[in-house]
Design a protein around this motif. Structure first.
Motif, PDB file in Angstrom:
ATOM      1  N   TRP A  25      -7.602 -36.569   1.459  1.00 60.41           N
ATOM      2  CA  TRP A  25      -8.099 -35.608   2.438  1.00 60.41           C
ATOM      3  C   TRP A  25      -9.617 -35.598   2.434  1.00 60.41           C
ATOM      4  N   GLU A  26     -10.190 -35.649   3.614  1.00 67.73           N
ATOM      5  CA  GLU A  26     -11.643 -35.582   3.765  1.00 67.73           C
ATOM      6  C   GLU A  26     -11.990 -34.327   4.541  1.00 67.73           C
ATOM      7  N   GLU A  27     -13.113 -33.756   4.246  1.00 65.61           N
ATOM      8  CA  GLU A  27     -13.509 -32.480   4.834  1.00 65.61           C
ATOM      9  C   GLU A  27     -13.542 -32.498   6.360  1.00 65.61           C
ATOM     10  N   HIS A  28     -13.890 -33.630   6.950  1.00 69.16           N
ATOM     11  CA  HIS A  28     -14.006 -33.706   8.412  1.00 69.16           C
ATOM     12  C   HIS A  28     -12.658 -33.867   9.117  1.00 69.16           C
TER      13      HIS A  28
END
Length: 147
Positions: A74-77
């Protein structure tokens, strides 16, 4: 029409016509900000134009945080949301009528095609999709008409 020219440049489109004539009979782009449709899309659409998007999403929103199996990827964006979340966002616009919102029936086929491509991002996604195991991700479609 400087706003249209700015939109074309910001979104990376190449306009084969003068910037004062940019009106789209249909647009196929998306944004997750509350005012995105009304600010960046609707002003450039013809009346009765169609806005259609197909976005990576979720079967249901992750109300209890990112599941452990997805946390390494999972990436913040990432702006993955459910079809209900997208419907609620689009309902905020007084300038459109939502015609359809749905989960694509060919979601798995689309992901498999993507994962088999030579795109380096697709290759990075293989382990994420294997870990997800069909439990969380979806492909969301929305279609709306501009008033």
């Amino acid at each position: 029409m400087l706003r249209a020219e700015a939109l074309v440049r910001r979104e990376g489109w190449i306009a084969p016509y003068p910037s004062d004539r940019i009106f789209f009979p249909a647009a196929i782009i998306f944004g997750v900000e509350q005012d995105y449709l009304d600010t960046h899309i609707v002003p450039f659409m013809k009346q009765n134009g169609i806005i259609a998007v197909s976005v990576p999403g979720l079967q249901k929103d992750l109300t209890e945080g990112i599941p452990a199996v997805l946390q390494p990827f999972w990436e913040e964006h990432m702006s993955f949301h459910s079809s209900e979340w997208w419907r609620a966002l689009w309902k905020l616009s007084p300038d459109i009528t939502i015609e359809h919102y749905f989960s694509h029936t060919r979601h798995s086929d689309a992901w498999n095609d993507w994962l088999q491509s030579s795109n380096p991002h697709a290759q990075d996604d293989i382990s994420m999709i294997e870990a997800e195991n069909g439990e969380y991700f979806d492909t969301i479609g929305l279609v709306a008409t501009v008033h």
